[in-house]
Write a protein that holds these residues in place. Structure first.
Motif, short mmCIF file in Angstrom:
data_model
loop_
_atom_site.label_atom_id
_atom_site.label_comp_id
_atom_site.label_asym_id
_atom_site.label_seq_id
_atom_site.Cartn_x
_atom_site.Cartn_y
_atom_site.Cartn_z
N TYR A 136 5.54 2.53 -8.98
CA TYR A 136 6.45 2.01 -10.23
C TYR A 136 7.35 3.46 -10.59
O TYR A 136 8.19 3.49 -11.29
CB TYR A 136 5.68 1.86 -11.40
N GLY A 137 7.00 4.57 -9.93
CA GLY A 137 7.67 5.74 -10.20
C GLY A 137 6.88 6.88 -10.48
O GLY A 137 5.69 6.90 -10.29
N CYS A 138 7.48 7.79 -11.11
CA CYS A 138 6.94 9.27 -11.59
C CYS A 138 7.21 9.44 -12.92
O CYS A 138 8.51 9.19 -13.34
CB CYS A 138 6.90 10.20 -10.66
N ASP A 139 6.05 9.76 -13.95
CA ASP A 139 6.49 10.25 -15.21
C ASP A 139 7.23 11.71 -15.12
O ASP A 139 8.12 12.20 -15.74
CB ASP A 139 5.32 10.27 -15.93
N THR A 140 6.31 12.36 -14.31
CA THR A 140 6.55 13.88 -14.08
C THR A 140 6.43 14.19 -12.73
O THR A 140 5.48 13.85 -12.16
CB THR A 140 5.83 14.76 -14.99
N VAL A 141 7.51 15.26 -12.18
CA VAL A 141 7.14 15.74 -11.14
C VAL A 141 7.53 17.30 -11.33
O VAL A 141 8.58 17.45 -11.55
CB VAL A 141 7.96 15.20 -9.83
N ARG A 142 6.68 18.17 -10.81
CA ARG A 142 6.98 19.61 -10.56
C ARG A 142 6.53 20.31 -9.31
O ARG A 142 5.81 19.80 -8.74
CB ARG A 142 6.25 20.53 -11.74
N PHE A 143 7.16 21.26 -9.04
CA PHE A 143 6.90 22.07 -7.83
C PHE A 143 6.62 23.61 -7.98
O PHE A 143 7.36 24.50 -8.01
CB PHE A 143 8.02 21.83 -6.84
N PRO A 144 5.27 23.64 -8.43
CA PRO A 144 4.96 25.23 -9.07
C PRO A 144 5.01 26.11 -8.11
O PRO A 144 5.24 27.27 -8.27
CB PRO A 144 3.55 24.94 -9.60
N LEU B 26 -7.60 9.38 -12.12
CA LEU B 26 -6.76 8.62 -12.87
C LEU B 26 -6.72 8.92 -14.23
O LEU B 26 -7.70 9.33 -15.13
CB LEU B 26 -7.63 7.37 -12.96
N LYS B 27 -5.57 9.07 -14.90
CA LYS B 27 -5.35 9.93 -16.24
C LYS B 27 -5.32 8.62 -17.38
O LYS B 27 -5.66 9.13 -18.62
CB LYS B 27 -4.03 10.45 -16.16
N ALA B 28 -4.43 7.50 -17.09
CA ALA B 28 -4.59 6.44 -18.23
C ALA B 28 -4.12 5.01 -17.56
O ALA B 28 -3.90 5.01 -16.31
CB ALA B 28 -3.39 6.76 -18.92
N VAL B 29 -4.73 4.14 -18.35
CA VAL B 29 -4.60 2.69 -17.90
C VAL B 29 -3.81 1.97 -18.90
O VAL B 29 -4.34 2.37 -20.13
CB VAL B 29 -5.81 2.05 -17.34
N ALA B 30 -3.07 0.92 -18.70
CA ALA B 30 -2.94 0.06 -19.77
C ALA B 30 -2.20 -1.29 -19.27
O ALA B 30 -2.17 -1.39 -18.12
CB ALA B 30 -1.40 0.67 -20.47
N ILE C 267 -1.79 5.53 -14.52
CA ILE C 267 -1.23 6.76 -14.17
C ILE C 267 -2.10 7.58 -13.59
O ILE C 267 -3.25 7.74 -14.04
CB ILE C 267 -0.55 7.45 -15.59
N VAL C 268 -1.58 8.13 -12.40
CA VAL C 268 -2.48 8.89 -11.53
C VAL C 268 -1.95 10.49 -11.75
O VAL C 268 -0.74 10.51 -11.10
CB VAL C 268 -2.61 8.26 -10.20
N GLY C 269 -2.70 11.36 -12.11
CA GLY C 269 -2.35 12.57 -11.82
C GLY C 269 -2.43 13.09 -10.54
O GLY C 269 -3.81 13.01 -9.92
N SER C 270 -1.63 13.19 -9.54
CA SER C 270 -1.56 13.90 -8.30
C SER C 270 -1.32 15.28 -8.23
O SER C 270 -0.32 15.83 -8.71
CB SER C 270 -0.59 12.93 -7.58
#
Length: 151
Positions: A89-97, A112-116, A126-129
């Motif tokens: 479904y996409g990404c809420d945030t993406v960063r390249f540290p 697994l960060k959240a479900v709804a 929402i999966v923190g990757s």
């Protein structure tokens, strides 16, 4: 959460779902990504120039190359929960540290960060990757991926 599909998966919020094997980021793979996307910046494909001029001393993978590794690194851990269909479904945030130098090994860590409740009876996850770089304190990519899972 009792009304949500996949109650066993829902009970894993806050937990690691998967840790992948290491993946080799070779110059050949970086070049193939450059060809596929048309992004031929020298920092990615010109080994001699990168060695001479880059602050990293070598070529580095494109940020979006690193991001694109996530599906393969994830594997099919949703399959363990009888998911009939999963939709990216996409990404809420993406960063390249941190840059991912050519020749690096990376792996994916997935929490697994959240479900709804999602649309049409799906579960929105929402999966923190995190794409970890072997030997680096900083990851090459962190993203909150959003999936719709259908029973």
């Amino acid at each position: 959460m009792a009304d949500l599909p996949f109650p066993e998966l829902c009970s894993k919020v806050g937990q690691e779902l998967a840790l992948s094997d290491w993946y080799d980021v070779t110059q050949e793979r970086i070049n193939a990504f450059a060809d596929a996307t048309g992004d031929h910046q020298w920092i990615h494909i010109d080994v001699a120039r990168a060695k001479a001029e880059s602050p990293f001393g070598t070529t580095i993978a494109h940020g979006f190359f690193t991001l694109s590794l996530l599906p393969g690194l994830m594997g099919d851990f949703f399959g363990d929960y009888a998911v009939r269909q999963g939709i990216n479904y996409g990404c809420d945030t993406v960063r390249f540290p941190a840059p991912v130098p050519s020749g690096s090994k990376v792996r994916g860590r997935f929490v697994l960060k959240a479900v709804a409740q999602g649309p049409q009876g799906s579960l929105k996850c929402i999966v923190g990757s995190t794409v970890e770089i072997d030997g680096s304190d900083k990851p090459g990519c962190v993203a909150d991926q959003v999936f719709l899972l259908f029973p």
